[in-house]
Write an enzyme that holds these catalytic residues in place. Structure first.
Site, short mmCIF file in Angstrom:
data_model
loop_
_atom_site.label_atom_id
_atom_site.label_comp_id
_atom_site.label_asym_id
_atom_site.label_seq_id
_atom_site.Cartn_x
_atom_site.Cartn_y
_atom_site.Cartn_z
N LYS A 282 0.59 -4.34 8.70
CA LYS A 282 1.88 -3.94 8.14
C LYS A 282 2.55 -3.01 9.14
O LYS A 282 1.94 -2.04 9.60
CB LYS A 282 1.72 -3.22 6.79
CG LYS A 282 3.06 -2.88 6.14
CD LYS A 282 2.86 -2.32 4.73
CE LYS A 282 4.21 -2.18 4.02
NZ LYS A 282 5.07 -1.15 4.58
N CYS B 120 3.55 3.46 8.68
CA CYS B 120 3.83 4.69 7.95
C CYS B 120 4.68 5.63 8.81
O CYS B 120 4.29 5.98 9.92
CB CYS B 120 2.54 5.39 7.53
SG CYS B 120 2.84 6.96 6.68
N GLN C 13 -6.40 -0.97 3.26
CA GLN C 13 -5.60 -0.63 4.43
C GLN C 13 -6.12 0.65 5.08
O GLN C 13 -6.39 1.64 4.41
CB GLN C 13 -4.14 -0.43 4.06
CG GLN C 13 -3.26 -0.30 5.30
CD GLN C 13 -1.83 0.10 4.99
OE1 GLN C 13 -1.57 1.23 4.61
NE2 GLN C 13 -0.91 -0.83 5.20
N ASN D 70 9.38 -6.84 3.75
CA ASN D 70 9.22 -5.62 2.97
C ASN D 70 10.47 -4.76 3.17
O ASN D 70 11.03 -4.74 4.25
CB ASN D 70 7.95 -4.89 3.42
CG ASN D 70 7.75 -3.55 2.72
OD1 ASN D 70 7.58 -2.53 3.39
ND2 ASN D 70 7.76 -3.53 1.41
N GLY D 71 10.86 -4.08 2.10
CA GLY D 71 12.01 -3.19 2.19
C GLY D 71 13.19 -3.69 1.40
O GLY D 71 13.74 -4.76 1.68
N ASP D 72 13.56 -2.95 0.36
CA ASP D 72 14.74 -3.24 -0.46
C ASP D 72 14.62 -4.51 -1.30
O ASP D 72 15.65 -5.06 -1.72
CB ASP D 72 16.01 -3.30 0.40
CG ASP D 72 16.37 -1.97 1.02
OD1 ASP D 72 15.68 -0.96 0.73
OD2 ASP D 72 17.34 -1.92 1.80
N PRO E 29 0.85 -1.20 0.00
CA PRO E 29 0.00 0.00 0.00
C PRO E 29 0.88 1.24 0.00
O PRO E 29 1.67 1.44 0.93
CB PRO E 29 -0.79 -0.14 1.31
CG PRO E 29 0.06 -1.00 2.18
CD PRO E 29 0.86 -1.89 1.30
N MET E 30 0.76 2.05 -1.04
CA MET E 30 1.59 3.26 -1.15
C MET E 30 0.70 4.45 -1.49
O MET E 30 -0.06 4.41 -2.46
CB MET E 30 2.66 3.08 -2.23
CG MET E 30 3.72 2.05 -1.89
SD MET E 30 4.92 1.83 -3.23
CE MET E 30 3.98 0.79 -4.36
N GLY F 282 7.29 -2.61 -2.87
CA GLY F 282 6.88 -1.21 -2.86
C GLY F 282 7.53 -0.42 -3.96
O GLY F 282 7.14 -0.47 -5.12
#
Length: 330
Positions: A141, A102, A72, A204-206, A18-19, A228
């Site tokens: 998340k 967030c 979300q 999540n991340g990278d 979710p962005m 993401g």
């Protein structure tokens, strides 16, 4: 095979994160076509929903072709979050996800998003009451912790599981880190390796290359990856990762005609969904990546990101295809 509630997923599923101002229906549709297994909406303010704020309500739009899709929500006030759950259920999503990750100041200052990582009992209580409120599977998340000195994600994940969440996605940074430095997947692996954990644990991340996804799967043993930033302006990332999983080889990058076609469809879907003004404005962030790597491209990119007229942007796509149609992407 991991499951979220009764939703069966493939081995090591790829989830679209979710962005804000990115994960809207047009972009989710493109990512779904390219292999995303689960997609999530942009995060939606619980306070905005109960006030019937137009922007928040618009984000509830979901379509059958997206499923399974999660909506979300974020907030820190119990009554508002529970009312938001009631409103979200009317859109009939497959999943309700709670944003506890967030890091943006305007969210954190209200004790929402990653701000709640400073108050784990409240985080657990909110989650417990939301799970009780709905029959839909609830997921979370979050991040590793507020800062490096307060990482308790193994305990936090276990407590959230104990109150009923069906999956957890963990970004490998603290709130203080924002998006700086490298994501640390080791604490996420510790969550997964906790013998009491039975729900899926997604990293999540990278995850920005197929090799990174393989590493998350094989070295860290996680159940799936939430994608993401690597997907912004590049929905083909999901397909490329899955191809690499199967073959160990990289897919050739999309051709210029494929990129122009995707950009055109993206813009048209955005206009159809939210009107020309917003549609043109909110697709701008994708064009740099759609056309990344083309030399002497600034003139055309500027046309795409400065025009308020959809016809001008479509005309810029035509120019790009005519001038760079045979360009070979590395």
């Amino acid at each position: 095979m991991p499951k979220i509630g009764n939703i069966e997923l493939p081995d090591f599923p790829l989830l679209l994160a979710p962005m804000e101002d990115v994960s809207d229906p047009p972009f989710r549709a493109l990512c779904k076509e390219q292999g995303a297994d689960v997609v999530y909406t942009e995060f939606i303010s619980s306070e905005g929903l109960i006030r019937d704020a137009a922007k928040s309500v618009l984000k509830l739009d979901i379509y059958e072709k997206e499923r399974p899709v999660g909506i979300q929500i974020f907030g820190a006030e119990l009554d508002s979050m529970l009312q938001a759950v009631d409103i979200v259920e009317q859109s009939n999503p497959d999943i309700i996800d709670i944003n506890f990750g967030c890091p943006v100041k305007k969210v954190v200052c209200k004790n929402a998003g990653a701000g709640i990582l400073r108050d784990i009992p409240l985080m657990v209580k909110l989650t417990e009451e939301i799970v009780k409120r709905t029959q839909l599977p609830v997921t979370v998340k979050t991040r590793l912790g507020w800062d490096a000195n307060s990482i308790k994600i193994v305990e936090v994940a276990e407590r959230l599981q104990d109150v009923g969440i069906q999956a957890i996605s963990i970004h490998g940074r603290t709130r203080v880190q924002m998006y700086k430095g490298e994501a640390d997947w080791r604490p996420i692996a510790e969550v997964k390796n906790n013998p009491r954990m039975v729900i899926p644990v997604f990293g999540n991340g990278d995850v920005d290359t197929p090799e990174a996804a393989v590493k998350m799967r094989d070295e860290f043993g996680l159940d799936g990856a939430m994608i993401g930033r690597a997907s912004i302006g590049y929905p083909w990332f999901f397909k490329e990762v899955k191809h690499y999983f199967k073959t160990g080889e990289h897919l050739p990058p999309p051709t210029m005609p494929e990129r122009v076609d995707a950009a055109r469809r993206h813009l048209q879907m955005a206009i159809d969904w939210k009107g020309e003004k917003l549609g043109v404005f909110e697709t701008r962030r994708h064009y740099t990546n759609y056309f990344k790597g083309i030399p002497h491209f600034k003139e055309y990119r500027m046309k795409m990101v400065t025009s308020d007229d959809a016809a001008d942007v479509f005309a810029a796509f035509d120019e790009v295809l005519e001038k760079f149609g045979d360009f070979q992407f590395a």
